[in-house]
Write an enzyme that holds these catalytic residues in place. Structure first.
Site, PDB file in Angstrom:
ATOM      1  N   LYS A   1       0.845  -1.197   0.000  1.00 19.97           N
ATOM      2  CA  LYS A   1       0.000   0.000   0.000  1.00 19.97           C
ATOM      3  C   LYS A   1       0.879   1.244   0.000  1.00 19.97           C
ATOM      4  CE  LYS A   1      -0.411   0.138   5.042  1.00 19.97           C
ATOM      5  NZ  LYS A   1      -1.324   0.264   6.198  1.00 19.97           N
TER       6      LYS A   1
ATOM      7  N   TYR B   1      18.670  29.142   7.974  1.00 19.24           N
ATOM      8  CA  TYR B   1      17.524  29.895   8.468  1.00 19.24           C
ATOM      9  C   TYR B   1      17.500  29.933   9.996  1.00 19.24           C
ATOM     10  CZ  TYR B   1      15.357  29.984   3.826  1.00 19.24           C
ATOM     11  OH  TYR B   1      15.077  30.206   2.509  1.00 19.24           O
TER      12      TYR B   1
END
Length: 356
Positions: free
Chosen positions: A34, A252
């Site tokens: 899946k 950042y």
């Protein structure tokens, strides 16, 4: 030259892991493919397992993709059908289906199939997500048998805490399942990957190996272990190098400052590629097979790594970086990000997939 981010899928390792799972199960196992085989490519992985006893997917769309690719083995719909119209596709393509609530049971009773369905009847033995309660299970089983629409019933359940070796909950679920199915006809299926690895009492009937197929154990590092081989190696390259003095910020938010003169490699991979943003400073990577670490925050398209102490003075632009795979476990990266390997593997994007 294209962006160097690659997900290399080693199909020999997939086959090895499937056979490990099937041996633990005692001889029969559905390979769970899946979610695009947990991000590895459902069609490619299914084709690489020609001797698999069958496959399990979440929904009919995933099953039809496999059938259209020529996969002929049994395919189980783990979520069953969502509406009665899907039962025609189930019959046409010879799919197996899970029944886990009253609505699905009623759909089968009302259907008029030419060929009876192969049903896996799910019990909620304690996870409390889907499935019939133990007290209602025998009645649901009897209704399926009386419907005349069902060729066989496999009795199944799913564990909530099998990845916790000391948890009593799994033993309680096994006991609840055994008590509620006593005297009922049909095969059984209890064990997911964690059940197969950690709970011998769950190794009955059909195994359902999922994450273990892809070489990542769901068990804690000090828990039961089996010999698995990582299937995905996510790798990229250093494409820029910076030499920074002590006390300089990187990335950042300036969340990391150099404590010494530091050689910084910039790598083509970021959170838009599926690498977790939370796995920032300290998350392990390997460059040319030698472990080092990320420093600074992971950006959308890039991350920065520490090259300072690498033994190869030439490590730099063009050096190969393993984000996870053989030297660095995907479980390690997941732990640094506060998540699990399943999520990382399922979310790889923008990488060039190479199958071998």
């Amino acid at each position: 030259m294209s962006r160097p981010l690659e997900a290399v899928i080693r199909l020999d390792n997939l086959r090895h892991n499937y056979h490990v799972g099937r041996a633990l199960a005692g001889g029969r196992a559905l390979a769970v493919v899946k979610a695009n085989a947990y991000g590895h490519g459902a069609v490619q992985c299914a084709k690489a397992l020609p001797d698999a006893d069958g496959f399990a997917v979440a929904c009919i769309e995933e099953a039809l993709q496999l059938r259209e690719a020529g996969i002929a083995q049994p395919i189980l719909l783990l979520e069953g059908v969502f509406e009665a119209s899907e039962l025609e596709l189930v019959e046409r393509h010879g799919l197996w289906l899970v029944v886990h609530h009253e609505g699905q049971l009623a759909m089968i009773e009302a259907a008029k199939p030419k060929t009876p369905y192969t049903v896996w009847l799910k019990m909620d033995s304690g996870m409390h997500r889907v499935g019939f309660a133990p007290a209602d299970y025998a009645a649901a089983h009897a209704r399926l048998c009386a419907s005349g629409k069902v060729a066989s019933i496999t009795m199944m359940s799913h564990f909530a805490r099998a990845d916790e070796p000391g948890a009593q909950a799994t033993a309680d679920q096994i006991a609840a399942f055994q008590a509620a199915t006593e005297g009922l006809a049909g095969e059984v299926s209890l064990a997911n990957s964690a059940g197969l690895i950690g709970w011998p009492a769950a190794r009955v009937g059909w195994g359902r190996p999922g994450i273990l197929l892809y070489g990542a154990s769901p068990m804690p590092v000090d828990g039961p272990a089996v010999e698995l081989k990582p299937v995905m190696q996510l790798k990229s390259k250093v494409f820029a190098v910076r030499e920074l003095a002590a006390g300089e910020p990187i990335g950042y938010g300036a969340s990391f400052h150099t404590s010494r003169a530091t050689r910084v490699g910039v790598v083509a991979c970021g959170y838009a590629d599926g690498y977790p943003r939370l796995a920032s400073t300290g998350s392990p990577v390997a460059i040319d097979g030698v472990r080092t670490r990320i420093i600074g925050r992971v950006s959308m398209d890039m991350l920065t790594i520490d090259l300072t102490d690498l033994p190869d003075a030439d490590a730099g632009v063009g050096s190969e970086v393993e984000l996870w795979g053989d030297t660095v476990s995907v479980n390690e990266v997941a732990a640094h990000a506060g998540t699990i390997a399943y999520e990382l593997l399922c979310n790889v994007k923008r990488a060039a997939f190479r199958y071998r």
